[in-house]
Design a protein around this motif. Sequence first.
Motif, PDB file in Angstrom:
ATOM      1  N   ALA A  17       9.740  10.895  -5.827  1.00  0.00           N
ATOM      2  CA  ALA A  17       8.802  11.348  -4.780  1.00  0.00           C
ATOM      3  C   ALA A  17       8.950  10.512  -3.527  1.00  0.00           C
ATOM      4  CB  ALA A  17       7.367  11.264  -5.294  1.00  0.00           C
ATOM      5  N   LEU A  18       9.144   9.208  -3.705  1.00  0.00           N
ATOM      6  CA  LEU A  18       9.244   8.330  -2.544  1.00  0.00           C
ATOM      7  C   LEU A  18      10.539   8.558  -1.778  1.00  0.00           C
ATOM      8  CD1 LEU A  18       7.712   5.210  -4.207  1.00  0.00           C
ATOM      9  CD2 LEU A  18       6.824   6.369  -2.178  1.00  0.00           C
ATOM     10  N   GLU A  77       0.953   4.484   0.903  1.00  0.00           N
ATOM     11  CA  GLU A  77       2.363   4.742   0.641  1.00  0.00           C
ATOM     12  C   GLU A  77       2.991   3.560  -0.103  1.00  0.00           C
ATOM     13  OE1 GLU A  77       5.088   6.882   3.549  1.00  0.00           O
ATOM     14  OE2 GLU A  77       5.797   4.817   3.732  1.00  0.00           O
ATOM     15  N   ALA A  78       2.662   2.340   0.321  1.00  0.00           N
ATOM     16  CA  ALA A  78       3.183   1.145  -0.356  1.00  0.00           C
ATOM     17  C   ALA A  78       2.657   1.073  -1.786  1.00  0.00           C
ATOM     18  CB  ALA A  78       2.800  -0.106   0.418  1.00  0.00           C
ATOM     19  N   ALA A  79       1.392   1.444  -1.957  1.00  0.00           N
ATOM     20  CA  ALA A  79       0.803   1.431  -3.298  1.00  0.00           C
ATOM     21  C   ALA A  79       1.493   2.440  -4.202  1.00  0.00           C
ATOM     22  CB  ALA A  79      -0.691   1.720  -3.219  1.00  0.00           C
ATOM     23  N   MET A  80       1.852   3.593  -3.640  1.00  0.00           N
ATOM     24  CA  MET A  80       2.563   4.603  -4.414  1.00  0.00           C
ATOM     25  C   MET A  80       3.948   4.107  -4.831  1.00  0.00           C
ATOM     26  SD  MET A  80       0.717   7.421  -4.767  1.00  0.00           S
ATOM     27  CE  MET A  80       1.888   8.753  -4.968  1.00  0.00           C
ATOM     28  N   ASN A  81       4.465   3.133  -4.094  1.00  0.00           N
ATOM     29  CA  ASN A  81       5.765   2.550  -4.417  1.00  0.00           C
ATOM     30  C   ASN A  81       5.638   1.454  -5.481  1.00  0.00           C
ATOM     31  OD1 ASN A  81       8.586   2.363  -4.006  1.00  0.00           O
ATOM     32  ND2 ASN A  81       8.301   0.613  -2.621  1.00  0.00           N
ATOM     33  N   GLU A 386      -4.359  -3.708  -1.418  1.00  0.00           N
ATOM     34  CA  GLU A 386      -4.771  -2.712  -2.414  1.00  0.00           C
ATOM     35  C   GLU A 386      -6.109  -2.071  -2.061  1.00  0.00           C
ATOM     36  OE1 GLU A 386      -5.805  -6.831  -4.200  1.00  0.00           O
ATOM     37  OE2 GLU A 386      -4.234  -5.908  -2.951  1.00  0.00           O
ATOM     38  N   VAL A 387      -6.976  -2.827  -1.368  1.00  0.00           N
ATOM     39  CA  VAL A 387      -8.252  -2.270  -0.928  1.00  0.00           C
ATOM     40  C   VAL A 387      -8.011  -1.269   0.193  1.00  0.00           C
ATOM     41  CG1 VAL A 387     -10.568  -2.802  -0.094  1.00  0.00           C
ATOM     42  CG2 VAL A 387      -9.371  -4.447  -1.558  1.00  0.00           C
ATOM     43  N   ARG A 388      -7.096  -1.613   1.097  1.00  0.00           N
ATOM     44  CA  ARG A 388      -6.725  -0.669   2.156  1.00  0.00           C
ATOM     45  C   ARG A 388      -6.190   0.636   1.562  1.00  0.00           C
ATOM     46  NH1 ARG A 388      -3.826  -3.664   7.294  1.00  0.00           N
ATOM     47  NH2 ARG A 388      -5.517  -5.150   7.767  1.00  0.00           N
ATOM     48  N   ALA A 389      -5.393   0.518   0.510  1.00  0.00           N
ATOM     49  CA  ALA A 389      -4.812   1.712  -0.122  1.00  0.00           C
ATOM     50  C   ALA A 389      -5.903   2.625  -0.660  1.00  0.00           C
ATOM     51  CB  ALA A 389      -3.858   1.298  -1.241  1.00  0.00           C
ATOM     52  N   LEU A 390      -6.914   2.044  -1.318  1.00  0.00           N
ATOM     53  CA  LEU A 390      -7.998   2.866  -1.854  1.00  0.00           C
ATOM     54  C   LEU A 390      -8.834   3.463  -0.730  1.00  0.00           C
ATOM     55  CD1 LEU A 390      -9.492   4.026  -4.248  1.00  0.00           C
ATOM     56  CD2 LEU A 390     -10.816   1.890  -4.401  1.00  0.00           C
ATOM     57  N   MET A 391      -9.076   2.705   0.328  1.00  0.00           N
ATOM     58  CA  MET A 391      -9.818   3.246   1.467  1.00  0.00           C
ATOM     59  C   MET A 391      -9.070   4.431   2.076  1.00  0.00           C
ATOM     60  SD  MET A 391     -12.778   1.837   2.050  1.00  0.00           S
ATOM     61  CE  MET A 391     -13.085   2.172   3.793  1.00  0.00           C
TER      62      MET A 391
END
Length: 484
Positions: A17-18, A77-81, A386-391
Amino acid sequence: MTKFGRFTILSLLLALALVLVACGGGAQDATPTEAPAEAAPTEEAAPEATEAPAEETTTEEMPADMAFPMMSGGALEAAMNGDYAGTVVTVDGPFADADTVKFEQSVAAFEEATGIDVQYIGGKEFEGSIGVRVEAGDAPDIADFPQPGLLATFVRQGYVVDVSTFLSDEWLAQQYNPSWLDMGQIEGPDGVITAGVWHRFNGKSLVWYPKAAFDAAGYEVPETWDDLLALTQQIADDGDPAWCIGIESGAATGWPATDWTEETVLRTTSLENYDAWVRGELPFDSPEIRTAIEAWSEIWFNPDYVYGGTNGIVSTNFGDSPAPMFEDPPGCWLHKQGNFITGFFPEGAQAGVDYDFFYLPPIDEQYGRPFLVAGDIMSMFNDRPEVRALMEYFTTPESASGWLETGGALAAHQTATPDMYGVDLERGIAELVSQATSFRFDGSDLMPGEVGGGSFWKGMTDYVSGAADLDTVLAEIDASWPAQ
């Protein structure tokens, strides 16, 4: 429990996906003409760091196994990676019982795709406990505020992270109607910040009616306020009171009258005046607010228009008031209330058969089709990648999927589509909401407690009961506003 094991199983699929993302399969735009989104800071960047160069946000569909859109170059996007797999993000809020389950269902896809463990620690005591936690230096990473007025306290004290430091204006404009973004702007110690992102909400600008009987009587859904008044008179001419109205609610008696006032303020003056009124800058005893109250008074103070007459409004519980609508024949025909009111309807009553709804019509066309809402805003206390990713995930309608699929709330995101709703009733309300030109939060919930949950409730109750005239009531409410 951390979903790291399941994350490992998904890694090959996510890698594919990435690759697609790198080739241009970015965020799913609300409109094909959307401007490119700006990139967010990298994992190592401090909150105040300069953002990286913007990357183009494409209009292609997201790969199915990614399940939700994202901002190109952002933390999600980084978290998905897999960059933040094994980390933990804590969320506090008012969810309890069934709502806790729905929240956990809503973040499950995020946990699966990123390996980040979202731990919910809230409950019914949230509003009392959040202040203690923040002042003790034990703030959650993210808190869900059902009342922006409470959030504003922490923003003024400098505890809340400005999400515009990592979410681009283009991305937010893609995901939300401008009115939602306006409502998230709160004054902090260093100026106005974007204090959070909106999540789920309930719509208030709804009028309910007994569909089968309504259709059989030959009544038509009104499109304008004049049509609504004409329908009210038509029903009265047929020998029935049109409206089911009750404002008794124990210590909170009067709050339905404040809702009607907020609805008519939005329909008779500008959004700027509504906001000024909520802030205490436009007095209750002003022509704008008087005009709004007089608009609903035309209905409430005509005993031929209200079930039980005007005198029965104050003594009738708000949850009991629609009951006569389900009698055969109906004792009343119209009831204005938010979508939560269906929980008070008779057991077995079927939406689309025994009852239906329509939008509370506009009064002055120059103010469009405003929608009064009550909803939750997700705000951030601790700034980590990781908090930014959830936000960022919370800016997508998929983050409210637990409610969308099983009922109970709507998505604040304009990118939500009808197929995301698993209950016909909410799907229909969502389609109605999509036609709104603006949104504003329940005004009494934004006002200081002494007013919004005090003198405003009491004043409207005194006015309707006849204990005080409008001049007296408006002056008393203005006098109760706390000194700045």
